[in-house]
Design a protein around this motif. Structure first.
Motif, PDB file in Angstrom:
ATOM      1  N   ASP A  33      14.774 -77.346 -63.859  1.00 44.59           N
ATOM      2  CA  ASP A  33      13.834 -78.161 -63.137  1.00 44.59           C
ATOM      3  C   ASP A  33      11.711 -77.626 -63.307  1.00 44.59           C
ATOM      4  OD1 ASP A  33      11.597 -78.342 -60.936  1.00 44.59           O
ATOM      5  OD2 ASP A  33      13.309 -78.776 -59.386  1.00 44.59           O
ATOM      6  N   ARG A  34      11.323 -77.717 -63.988  1.00 49.40           N
ATOM      7  CA  ARG A  34       9.633 -77.419 -64.223  1.00 49.40           C
ATOM      8  C   ARG A  34       9.507 -76.715 -63.475  1.00 49.40           C
ATOM      9  NH1 ARG A  34       7.630 -77.827 -69.276  1.00 49.40           N
ATOM     10  NH2 ARG A  34       4.795 -76.904 -68.735  1.00 49.40           N
ATOM     11  N   ASP A  35       8.834 -77.544 -62.009  1.00 49.50           N
ATOM     12  CA  ASP A  35       8.232 -77.092 -60.956  1.00 49.50           C
ATOM     13  C   ASP A  35       8.595 -75.834 -60.489  1.00 49.50           C
ATOM     14  OD1 ASP A  35       6.559 -79.032 -61.737  1.00 49.50           O
ATOM     15  OD2 ASP A  35       7.178 -80.581 -60.078  1.00 49.50           O
ATOM     16  N   ALA A  36       9.998 -76.214 -60.219  1.00 48.06           N
ATOM     17  CA  ALA A  36      10.381 -74.942 -58.846  1.00 48.06           C
ATOM     18  C   ALA A  36      10.865 -73.695 -60.230  1.00 48.06           C
ATOM     19  CB  ALA A  36      12.285 -74.731 -58.922  1.00 48.06           C
ATOM     20  N   LEU A  37      10.976 -73.557 -60.905  1.00 51.31           N
ATOM     21  CA  LEU A  37      10.480 -72.368 -62.211  1.00 51.31           C
ATOM     22  C   LEU A  37       9.014 -71.841 -62.465  1.00 51.31           C
ATOM     23  CD1 LEU A  37      12.590 -72.834 -65.102  1.00 51.31           C
ATOM     24  CD2 LEU A  37      12.411 -70.920 -63.673  1.00 51.31           C
ATOM     25  N   LYS A  38       7.413 -73.096 -62.337  1.00 54.71           N
ATOM     26  CA  LYS A  38       6.535 -72.226 -61.856  1.00 54.71           C
ATOM     27  C   LYS A  38       5.928 -72.102 -61.054  1.00 54.71           C
ATOM     28  CE  LYS A  38       2.236 -74.237 -63.741  1.00 54.71           C
ATOM     29  NZ  LYS A  38       1.860 -75.756 -64.006  1.00 54.71           N
ATOM     30  N   LYS A  54      22.382 -70.386 -70.851  1.00 56.89           N
ATOM     31  CA  LYS A  54      22.918 -71.567 -70.077  1.00 56.89           C
ATOM     32  C   LYS A  54      23.414 -71.370 -67.915  1.00 56.89           C
ATOM     33  CE  LYS A  54      22.146 -73.483 -74.351  1.00 56.89           C
ATOM     34  NZ  LYS A  54      20.987 -73.748 -74.511  1.00 56.89           N
ATOM     35  N   LEU A  55      22.569 -70.037 -68.198  1.00 57.36           N
ATOM     36  CA  LEU A  55      22.125 -70.112 -66.454  1.00 57.36           C
ATOM     37  C   LEU A  55      21.724 -71.245 -65.920  1.00 57.36           C
ATOM     38  CD1 LEU A  55      24.570 -67.755 -66.649  1.00 57.36           C
ATOM     39  CD2 LEU A  55      23.465 -66.675 -64.737  1.00 57.36           C
ATOM     40  N   ASP A  56      22.163 -70.693 -64.627  1.00 60.10           N
ATOM     41  CA  ASP A  56      21.161 -72.705 -63.016  1.00 60.10           C
ATOM     42  C   ASP A  56      19.789 -71.863 -62.996  1.00 60.10           C
ATOM     43  OD1 ASP A  56      22.895 -70.671 -62.278  1.00 60.10           O
ATOM     44  OD2 ASP A  56      22.529 -71.268 -59.908  1.00 60.10           O
ATOM     45  N   GLN A  57      19.689 -72.509 -61.916  1.00 60.52           N
ATOM     46  CA  GLN A  57      18.369 -72.977 -61.811  1.00 60.52           C
ATOM     47  C   GLN A  57      17.889 -71.836 -60.754  1.00 60.52           C
ATOM     48  OE1 GLN A  57      15.624 -74.753 -62.567  1.00 60.52           O
ATOM     49  NE2 GLN A  57      14.177 -73.889 -61.250  1.00 60.52           N
ATOM     50  N   ASP A  58      18.168 -71.252 -59.875  1.00 58.24           N
ATOM     51  CA  ASP A  58      18.800 -70.316 -59.217  1.00 58.24           C
ATOM     52  C   ASP A  58      19.163 -68.988 -59.671  1.00 58.24           C
ATOM     53  OD1 ASP A  58      18.197 -72.034 -56.299  1.00 58.24           O
ATOM     54  OD2 ASP A  58      20.486 -72.181 -56.372  1.00 58.24           O
ATOM     55  N   LEU A 110      21.126 -62.856 -53.982  1.00 57.77           N
ATOM     56  CA  LEU A 110      21.083 -63.046 -55.846  1.00 57.77           C
ATOM     57  C   LEU A 110      20.507 -61.734 -56.174  1.00 57.77           C
ATOM     58  CD1 LEU A 110      20.873 -66.474 -57.693  1.00 57.77           C
ATOM     59  CD2 LEU A 110      23.301 -65.143 -57.492  1.00 57.77           C
ATOM     60  N   ILE A 111      18.991 -61.845 -55.546  1.00 53.62           N
ATOM     61  CA  ILE A 111      18.258 -60.677 -55.533  1.00 53.62           C
ATOM     62  C   ILE A 111      18.820 -59.111 -54.530  1.00 53.62           C
ATOM     63  CG2 ILE A 111      16.357 -59.589 -55.498  1.00 53.62           C
ATOM     64  CD1 ILE A 111      14.825 -62.687 -55.922  1.00 53.62           C
ATOM     65  N   GLU A 112      19.177 -59.474 -53.456  1.00 53.42           N
ATOM     66  CA  GLU A 112      20.144 -58.546 -53.104  1.00 53.42           C
ATOM     67  C   GLU A 112      20.795 -57.546 -53.571  1.00 53.42           C
ATOM     68  OE1 GLU A 112      20.821 -58.116 -48.545  1.00 53.42           O
ATOM     69  OE2 GLU A 112      21.041 -59.873 -49.227  1.00 53.42           O
ATOM     70  N   ARG A 132      27.159 -64.022 -60.952  1.00 51.46           N
ATOM     71  CA  ARG A 132      25.477 -64.465 -61.576  1.00 51.46           C
ATOM     72  C   ARG A 132      24.971 -63.389 -61.563  1.00 51.46           C
ATOM     73  NH1 ARG A 132      23.792 -69.921 -58.723  1.00 51.46           N
ATOM     74  NH2 ARG A 132      25.179 -68.921 -56.975  1.00 51.46           N
ATOM     75  N   VAL A 133      25.308 -62.730 -60.175  1.00 52.35           N
ATOM     76  CA  VAL A 133      24.521 -60.704 -59.772  1.00 52.35           C
ATOM     77  C   VAL A 133      24.957 -60.141 -60.864  1.00 52.35           C
ATOM     78  CG1 VAL A 133      24.657 -59.154 -57.792  1.00 52.35           C
ATOM     79  CG2 VAL A 133      24.468 -61.392 -57.483  1.00 52.35           C
ATOM     80  N   ALA A 134      26.046 -59.851 -61.564  1.00 49.26           N
ATOM     81  CA  ALA A 134      26.404 -59.185 -62.782  1.00 49.26           C
ATOM     82  C   ALA A 134      25.453 -59.162 -63.874  1.00 49.26           C
ATOM     83  CB  ALA A 134      27.788 -59.294 -62.855  1.00 49.26           C
TER      84      ALA A 134
END
Length: 748
Positions: free
Chosen positions: A33-38, A79-83, A115-117, A158-160
């Motif tokens: 999603d371009r908008d979410a990434l931006k 190829k990881l996901d948006q989050d 994820l960040i935590e 995904r954390v790793a």
């Protein structure tokens, strides 16, 4: 290799062109999603600008915002996901205190915040590591941090993956840093994150982390191999082009439409193979290599047949990882052939799907679908199952002494598959023993083990298991582990899990017993190797323990390895024999050596000078030595405690010079060993069989029997590469029936 910084588009004012960067990332994965990434990028950039303004700072060099883009770009390539990408962009800002987790939760939702935590918890490993120590020397704080890391990974892998991408950026960024920081980051990456990338099957990241770590930990050897690769690059590329065209024509003629390209061999893997097999660079088969990608599995075997038809196959250089995949899910056919011009060539054959799995591993199963991204892949579930096993192990034992070994357990990919008496299959590393099997089944079975049967036949506990065998453990109701099981020279155990279980048992025993047992073990080994007397208090200090008693207790409990203390003892009597700052990439293991050129002794730092080993004391690599300048025969090398050289130093001190062992002994050296045993038939045969198994050359044998006390005295002159090999040989001989004593014999 992925080189992120070179791909980031820059505006005329030096700032990052965000729209250009987004175009590039979406080109790798249009589903993003371009908008979410931006939005995430602008959020991170604004937070950094505000933090700098509040502190009256001007951002120079690599900022947290720029680093976040680099991490996200690596993950997009995986190829990881948006989050995951949103979390990657923001993570560094949160870690540096420019963004609060509550703000992330508010603007980007609970998944990104979680994820960040998780990545922040993993970052605790970096914060707790001593810059001059490997993680395997861990403290209780590191134990807790490790548990947090594993919990986070089991919860969401995904954390790793985000942490792996962040460490990839970190080791790229230390190119111009000071030596101390480069070593610290490289040691951490090599011990933890490169093996973790391997276990998760991400060859895409693993190879870069290994090469860069190797570059900073062993710079001279890295440069040497890199130069050898560069010198032959043009010839190799032309050769590969010809091979690719020939192979493509043959496959196309059979109706297979392949993708074929040259495969770059990574510098660390070349060095590791040279060390493991005792090879020269010119003997590495897969410096010249091609990779063949075909549509279907059946095409793999068709292509293999064509390769073997075109060129002669090299015996014992074929592996079928399609029928028998590696632990991390890797599948491919590997073969080595004598290609055009009689040059050795490696060929890898796999399908497109196998190639994606090899490059991306667990990442190959992550595709952003806007909902649940959990994979149902068996490989993914196996990896998570492995993580849970490691977590359970450390919760039970409370230490991380074998973490690096456990992470790296299938870097050497061969496994054996054996069966319990009930028919259940158990997989173990190649070379595993019945004791390893016993501890794998259950801790108490291991502790109470007193023997083993293989297919109904009783075998020694240090027997090497083979695939397909049925293993039955013989136990005792009141059995307990033996300290001999921890002696690596005896070969009773090979897995870090078994060692950790045994060490944990001894930790629970009385301290006085451990002190007595540890002191007896150390004194026996030093005496058997005929090493000079050592100050035990200084030895304890070198082992980072307060007193000699603490050292004996740790050795008796299994916390310290006997070989480690012997190495420290050598350094005390000859400080130059091993540099404290020298970091080893892989654990020392027995390797076959071949006759080498002169130059394994250095005279005042200079090698390749005329030297000869003194026959009076027969020094071995690791012994403290001095040189005596002879007339016309170069420098004679003596042990420092040799009676002859002590007399010479009193009469002619000007002819005594400083010498030291070179870094890699390539020759074998004569040594006398003495064996005393109760006489029996077959004694000499059994000793000879051990010498044969250890590939030890015997120069002379002298045997005397004493009929009064029914004993036999054997003196052998053997050729040995060093003290490690000598210690292993004496331990094996001591295990024979009727042996009273086996030790090195002083000849002066």
């Amino acid at each position: 290799m992925v080189q992120v910084r070179a791909l980031q588009p820059i505006n005329t004012d030096g700032s990052i062109n965000l729209d250009g960067w987004l175009d590039h990332v979406l080109g790798m994965d249009p589903a993003l999603d371009r908008d979410a990434l931006k939005q995430a990028c602008e959020f991170a950039r604004t937070a950094e600008q505000q933090a700098n303004a509040a502190q009256n700072l001007w951002s120079e060099g690599t900022s947290s915002y720029q680093t976040g883009l680099e991490i996200a770009e690596i993950l997009a390539d995986l190829k990881l996901d948006q989050d995951s990408l949103v979390a990657a962009v923001i993570y560094r800002g949160v870690r540096e205190g420019k963004i609060q987790l509550a703000e992330v939760h508010q603007h980007f939702g609970p998944v990104v915040a979680k994820l960040i935590e998780g990545v922040l918890r993993m970052a605790a490993i970096s914060d707790s590591l001593n810059p001059r120590e490997s993680l395997v020397l861990g403290t209780q704080t590191q134990v807790e941090n490790l548990r947090k890391m594993l919990v986070a990974m089991v919860d969401d892998v995904r954390v790793a993956l985000i942490k792996l991408a962040e460490r990839t950026c970190a080791i790229r960024a230390v190119k111009n840093a000071d030596d101390d920081k480069r070593h610290r980051v490289a040691r951490e990456v090599f011990d933890i994150y490169a093996p973790l990338a391997h276990r998760l099957g991400i060859g895409h990241i693993k190879w870069e982390l290994e090469d860069l770590s190797f570059r900073y930990l062993e710079p001279e050897q890295y440069k040497q191999i890199a130069q050898l690769l560069h010198e032959r690059r043009l010839d190799r590329e032309q050769y590969i082009q010809n091979v690719v065209q020939q192979l493509k024509d043959e496959l196309t003629a059979t109706g297979i439409h392949p993708e074929i390209d040259g495969r770059a061999k990574h510098i660390y893997s070349i060095w590791r193979k040279m060390q493991k097999k005792g090879l020269q660079f010119s003997q590495i088969y897969d410096v010249r290599a091609v990779r063949v990608l075909v549509p279907e599995v059946r095409d793999c075997y068709t292509a293999l047949g064509i390769v073997h038809t075109l060129w002669r196959h090299i015996p014992k250089e074929f592996d079928d990882y399609i029928a028998n995949p590696k632990e991390n899910g890797y599948r491919s056919l590997h073969t080595a052939v004598l290609g055009p011009e009689g040059k050795v060539l490696e060929v890898q054959i796999r399908t497109q799907a196998m190639h994606e799995e090899a490059e991306l591993g667990v990442c190959a199963h992550w595709r952003y679908k806007g909902t649940d991204v959990k994979s149902t892949s068996n490989h993914y579930e196996e990896k998570i199952s492995w993580l849970r096993q490691v977590l359970e192990w450390h919760e039970e034992l409370g230490d991380i002494g074998g973490l690096a070994d456990q992470l790296r357990v299938d870097i050497e990919p061969d496994r054996v598959y054996v069966f319990t008496p009930d028919g259940h299959a158990i997989d173990l590393p190649k070379g595993a023993t019945p004791l390893d099997f016993a501890y794998r089944v259950h801790t108490e079975i291991g502790h109470n083990c007193r023997g083993a049967k293989i297919n109904g036949r009783i075998v020694p506990l240090n027997y090497s298991l083979q695939t397909g065998e049925q293993v039955e453990i013989i136990t005792s109701k009141h059995g307990s582990p033996s300290r001999d099981w921890l002696n690596p020279n005896l070969g009773y155990i090979t897995t870090s899990r078994s060692r950790a279980k045994i060490v944990h048992w001894f930790k629970l025993q009385a301290r006085d017993q451990n002190v007595a047992a540890g002191k007896a073990l150390l004194e026996r080994e030093l005496g058997r190797l005929d090493l000079p007397p050592v100050d035990f208090d200084k030895l304890a200090e070198k082992a980072n323990l307060k007193t000699a008693e603490d050292m004996f207790a740790a050795l008796g409990a299994g916390d310290l390895r006997l070989a480690q203390l012997v190495n420290h003892a050598q350094q005390l009597v000859e400080p130059d024999s091993h540099s404290d700052d020298q970091l080893e990439l892989i654990p020392k293991r027995p390797t076959s050596t071949k006759p080498g050129k002169r130059g394994d002794v250095q005279i005042q730092g200079v090698g390749n000078l005329l030297t000869q080993m003194a026959g009076c004391c027969q020094p071995l690599p690791g012994d403290p030595i001095v040189g005596y300048i002879t007339l016309g025969r170069g420098v004679s090398i003596h042990r420092q405690d040799c009676a002859s050289v002590l007399q010479l130093s009193g009469r002619e001190p000007e002819r005594i010079i400083q010498v030291s062992w070179g870094p890699i002994p390539e020759k074998t050296y004569p040594a006398d060993i003495s064996i005393r045993a109760y006489d029996r038939s077959g004694l000499l045969r059994d000793v000879s069989q051990i010498l044969l198994n250890e590939r030890i050359n015997v120069l002379a044998v002298n045997t005397r029997s004493n009929k009064e006390d029914s004993t036999a005295q054997m003196t052998l002159t053997i050729e040995i590469p060093g003290l490690d090999a000598l210690g292993r040989l004496l331990s094996r001989i001591s295990q024979l029936p009727n042996i009273i004593e086996a030790k090195r014999q002083r000849t002066s």
